[in-house]
Design an enzyme around this catalytic site. Structure first.
Site, PDB file in Angstrom:
ATOM      1  CB  ILE A 189       8.720   5.603  14.450  1.00 18.82           C
ATOM      2  CG1 ILE A 189       9.784   4.516  14.236  1.00 18.82           C
ATOM      3  CG2 ILE A 189       8.516   6.445  13.191  1.00 18.82           C
ATOM      4  CD1 ILE A 189      11.119   4.966  13.729  1.00 18.82           C
ATOM      5  NE  ARG A 230       1.772   9.808  10.723  1.00 18.80           N
ATOM      6  CZ  ARG A 230       1.252   8.791  10.051  1.00 18.80           C
ATOM      7  NH1 ARG A 230       0.005   8.419  10.261  1.00 18.80           N
ATOM      8  NH2 ARG A 230       1.981   8.145   9.167  1.00 18.80           N
ATOM      9  N   PRO A 231       4.173  15.912  11.764  1.00 21.88           N
ATOM     10  CG  PRO A 231       6.120  16.771  12.724  1.00 21.88           C
ATOM     11  CD  PRO A 231       5.086  15.708  12.886  1.00 21.88           C
ATOM     12  CB  ILE A 232       4.606  17.526   6.254  1.00 20.61           C
ATOM     13  CG1 ILE A 232       3.816  18.825   6.231  1.00 20.61           C
ATOM     14  CG2 ILE A 232       3.677  16.351   6.334  1.00 20.61           C
ATOM     15  CD1 ILE A 232       3.166  19.061   4.878  1.00 20.61           C
ATOM     16  CG  ASP A 233       9.378  19.350  10.286  1.00 12.26           C
ATOM     17  OD1 ASP A 233       8.617  18.384  10.463  1.00 12.26           O
ATOM     18  OD2 ASP A 233      10.544  19.371  10.717  1.00 12.26           O
ATOM     19  NE  ARG A 256       2.187  11.520   7.521  1.00 15.85           N
ATOM     20  CZ  ARG A 256       2.483  12.680   8.052  1.00 15.85           C
ATOM     21  NH1 ARG A 256       1.531  13.534   8.374  1.00 15.85           N
ATOM     22  NH2 ARG A 256       3.728  13.014   8.289  1.00 15.85           N
ATOM     23  CB  CYS A 304      -2.912   6.102  11.551  1.00 13.38           C
ATOM     24  SG  CYS A 304      -3.702   4.730  10.724  1.00 13.38           S
ATOM     25  CE  LYS A 353      -1.459   1.727   3.909  1.00 13.59           C
ATOM     26  NZ  LYS A 353      -1.457   3.077   4.446  1.00 13.59           N
ATOM     27  CG  ASN A 354       2.571   2.683   3.506  1.00 12.68           C
ATOM     28  OD1 ASN A 354       1.406   3.056   3.382  1.00 12.68           O
ATOM     29  ND2 ASN A 354       3.104   2.387   4.674  1.00 12.68           N
ATOM     30  NE  ARG A 404      -6.616   4.970   6.456  1.00 13.35           N
ATOM     31  CZ  ARG A 404      -5.865   5.847   7.077  1.00 13.35           C
ATOM     32  NH1 ARG A 404      -6.213   6.275   8.263  1.00 13.35           N
ATOM     33  NH2 ARG A 404      -4.765   6.297   6.527  1.00 13.35           N
ATOM     34  CG  ASP A 460       3.443   0.945   9.618  1.00 13.09           C
ATOM     35  OD1 ASP A 460       3.314   1.818  10.482  1.00 13.09           O
ATOM     36  OD2 ASP A 460       3.377   1.194   8.396  1.00 13.09           O
TER      37      ASP A 460
HETATM   38  C1  UD1 Z   1       5.182   6.250   6.508  1.00 14.52           C
HETATM   39  C2  UD1 Z   1       4.096   5.199   6.394  1.00 14.52           C
HETATM   40  C3  UD1 Z   1       3.666   4.717   7.773  1.00 14.52           C
HETATM   41  C4  UD1 Z   1       4.873   4.260   8.589  1.00 14.52           C
HETATM   42  C5  UD1 Z   1       5.953   5.336   8.589  1.00 14.52           C
HETATM   43  C6  UD1 Z   1       7.233   4.887   9.267  1.00 14.52           C
HETATM   44  C7  UD1 Z   1       2.930   5.889   4.397  1.00 14.52           C
HETATM   45  C8  UD1 Z   1       1.714   6.463   3.792  1.00 14.52           C
HETATM   46  N1  UD1 Z   1       2.954   5.796   5.716  1.00 14.52           N
HETATM   47  O1  UD1 Z   1       4.611   7.354   7.178  1.00 14.52           O
HETATM   48  O2  UD1 Z   1       2.776   3.627   7.587  1.00 14.52           O
HETATM   49  O3  UD1 Z   1       4.461   4.031   9.915  1.00 14.52           O
HETATM   50  O4  UD1 Z   1       6.293   5.705   7.251  1.00 14.52           O
HETATM   51  O5  UD1 Z   1       7.733   3.752   8.637  1.00 14.52           O
HETATM   52  O6  UD1 Z   1       3.851   5.476   3.700  1.00 14.52           O
HETATM   53  N2  UD1 Z   1       8.543  13.461  10.835  1.00 14.52           N
HETATM   54  C9  UD1 Z   1       8.722  14.794  11.111  1.00 14.52           C
HETATM   55  N3  UD1 Z   1       8.687  15.693  10.095  1.00 14.52           N
HETATM   56  C10 UD1 Z   1       8.470  15.323   8.801  1.00 14.52           C
HETATM   57  C11 UD1 Z   1       8.265  13.961   8.503  1.00 14.52           C
HETATM   58  C12 UD1 Z   1       8.312  13.046   9.537  1.00 14.52           C
HETATM   59  O7  UD1 Z   1       8.915  15.160  12.270  1.00 14.52           O
HETATM   60  O8  UD1 Z   1       8.438  16.184   7.924  1.00 14.52           O
HETATM   61  C13 UD1 Z   1       8.602  12.451  11.895  1.00 14.52           C
HETATM   62  C14 UD1 Z   1       7.272  11.748  12.113  1.00 14.52           C
HETATM   63  O9  UD1 Z   1       6.437  12.475  12.985  1.00 14.52           O
HETATM   64  C15 UD1 Z   1       7.728  10.438  12.700  1.00 14.52           C
HETATM   65  C16 UD1 Z   1       9.042  10.157  11.953  1.00 14.52           C
HETATM   66  O10 UD1 Z   1       9.480  11.420  11.479  1.00 14.52           O
HETATM   67  O11 UD1 Z   1       7.998  10.590  14.067  1.00 14.52           O
HETATM   68  C17 UD1 Z   1       8.933   9.194  10.805  1.00 14.52           C
HETATM   69  O12 UD1 Z   1       7.864   9.577   9.959  1.00 14.52           O
HETATM   70  P1  UD1 Z   1       7.812   9.225   8.405  1.00 14.52           P
HETATM   71  O13 UD1 Z   1       8.845   8.190   8.102  1.00 14.52           O
HETATM   72  O14 UD1 Z   1       7.803  10.479   7.626  1.00 14.52           O
HETATM   73  O15 UD1 Z   1       6.410   8.546   8.290  1.00 14.52           O
HETATM   74  P2  UD1 Z   1       5.333   8.746   7.166  1.00 14.52           P
HETATM   75  O16 UD1 Z   1       6.010   8.936   5.843  1.00 14.52           O
HETATM   76  O17 UD1 Z   1       4.333   9.740   7.615  1.00 14.52           O
END
Ligand code: UD1
Length: 430
Positions: A327, A122-125, A93, A117, A22-23, A397, A305
């Site tokens: 994580i 879950r920031p995207i900074d 997400r 979820c 899926k991812n 999902r 996961d």
């Molecule tokens: C993806 C997967 C999710 C999995 C995760 C970790 C998808 C759709 N989802 O989520 O199932 O649990 O990888 O393997 O593929 N973070 C920040 N800033 C950012 C981005 C991330 O602080 O800009 C933090 C997150 O809050 C978290 C960590 O980094 O603590 C890892 O997150 P990330 O690997 O980005 O997870 P996702 O891509 O959201």
């Protein structure tokens, strides 16, 4: 509201086919918009998140034709504008992958701030930091991320933390930027590699995916491709724990055993027998599971996961186990539900101390999120009596036909809605 009703206590045996990841599929679908030519994608899982993304892509003008349940043809030449307004995109997400894909091709995008979820903030900074370094201006207005670049150029980006999403998103935009991009501290997950392979199959020039330094040389145009998505390591891992917890014997087909190494090693510590084949893996559960400790880590570490699924197993093991979630900050929301089934678990911050019990007893539980939902189903399969799992919307999902696949292995599980259907199930299973 749909629910699963489960009569537990049956060792599950047989064979099960694992679907596409899926991812990986979410990012690959978004990336398919980056060429004007038609892309064929195979092994696409038929799950809610994927179907929501397809709907949002159709809304912006992308043509998505289903060839069969797991194959689509995508043509992004008719994208009318880069404004993604679809309501469902707030819930998933991976809507952020449209940002990287549209920025790469059109140098502009407007996408709702992502949901997904509820497992912590879950920031995207890091995504935005990467885009900014490439010349993108971003602002957040009315719940949307609005991004545009006069000139999208390559950059040297060091991620502050290992992020799957940021790595993939930056890699997508960089594929069509001017010049070279280097992503350091990149995520190494199999789906990062799969997305890179897909982009390369469309003519992108990405090197190093699967290591922590990814180098991308931007190209002006991407072309058609015919691509099959890798198997889902989390669906596979979930079935491996199904076998472990029920004392079963399950052979999983369509897997890449290398991607499952961290899970396999933990299953061996738990006392399971694991046999690896080229594209299959067999897990035989022991009579009694052993305790162990586990800490979630980015790949190749133990995946976050899979954390709820291993915790359920450890809750039935002899002795005390410690599970550390490194994580996400809020990934133990299923523990209260598991306690209702008889588990003995204490959570402090990001650590769960689990004292194994002899058995779970069936109860009525709520699904807090996707993977936790799957873990509660596993608990129900091992429990004495009837378990009812509410809100299976979350589970759907990310899992295709979970109930049907489990029935194939001998489980007594049905999808129901409401008390009447639950009663019918009770009468049927006795
Ligand atoms: C993806 C997967 C999710 C999995 C995760 C970790 C998808 C759709 N989802 O989520 O199932 O649990 O990888 O393997 O593929 N973070 C920040 N800033 C950012 C981005 C991330 O602080 O800009 C933090 C997150 O809050 C978290 C960590 O980094 O603590 C890892 O997150 P990330 O690997 O980005 O997870 P996702 O891509 O959201």
């Amino acid at each position: 509201m749909e629910q699963y009703v489960i009569k537990g206590g049956i060792p599950l045996k047989g064979e099960v086919g694992i679907g596409g990841a899926k991812n990986a599929a979410l990012a690959i679908l978004a990336a398919a918009n980056m060429t004007d030519e038609t892309v064929r994608i195979e092994n696409l899982p038929d799950v809610r998140d994927i179907n929501a993304l397809i709907e949002a892509m159709r809304d912006i003008g992308t043509r998505v034709d289903r060839v069969d349940r797991h194959t689509v043809m995508v043509n992004g030449s008719c994208v009318e504008n880069c404004i993604v307004e679809n309501e469902n995109m707030k819930k998933i997400r991976a809507s952020y992958y449209l940002l990287g894909a549209l920025l790469g091709k059109y140098k502009k995008a407007q996408v709702p701030l992502p949901g997904g979820c509820n497992i912590g903030s879950r920031p995207i900074d890091q995504h935005l930091k990467g885009f900014k370094a490439m010349g993108v201006e971003t602002k957040i207005e009315h719940g949307f991320i609005i991004a545009k670049a006069k000139r999208l150029h390559g950059a040297h980006i060091f991620l502050d933390m290992v992020s799957v999403g940021a790595t993939i998103n930056i890699m997508m935009a960089a594929s069509m930027a001017e010049g070279n991009t280097t992503i350091e501290n990149a995520a190494k997950e199999p789906h990062v590699v799969d997305v890179a392979s897909f982009l390369n199959s469309m003519g992108a020039r990405i090197k190093g995916a699967g290591t922590d330094v990814i180098r991308v040389t931007g190209v002006q145009r991407l072309h058609k491709s015919d691509y099959s998505i890798i198997p889902d390591q989390i669906e596979a891992g979930t079935f491996m724990f199904v076998s472990a917890v029920t004392g079963g014997d399950v052979l999983l087909h369509n897997v890449i055993p290398k991607h499952l190494e961290a899970t396999t090693l933990k299953l061996l510590e738990l006392g399971c027998k694991v046999r690896e084949y080229d594209d299959a893996i067999q897990v035989i559960g022991p009579e009694k599971l052993h305790s162990t400790h586990v800490k979630t880590m980015p790949y190749p570490g133990f995946p976050t996961d899979m954390q709820p699924q291993i915790a359920v197993s450890l809750a039935l093991a002899d002795g005390t186990s410690i599970v550390t979630e490194s994580i996400f900050e809020n990934r133990f929301r299923y523990v209260d539900e598991l306690i209702r089934m008889g588990a003995s678990i204490k959570v402090e911050g990001n650590v769960a101390v689990i004292t194994g019990v002899d058995r779970f007893t069936g109860a009525h539980v709520n699904t807090p999120d996707l993977r936790a939902g799957a873990a509660l189903v596993i608990a129900g399969l091992a429990a004495e009596g009837i378990t009812i799992v509410d809100d299976i919307y979350y589970i759907e999902r990310g899992y295709e036909n979970l109930d049907r696949k489990l029935r194939q292995l001998g489980a007594k599980i049905e999808k129901v809605s409401g008390e009447k259907e639950i009663q019918k199930f009770r009468l049927k299973v006795g």
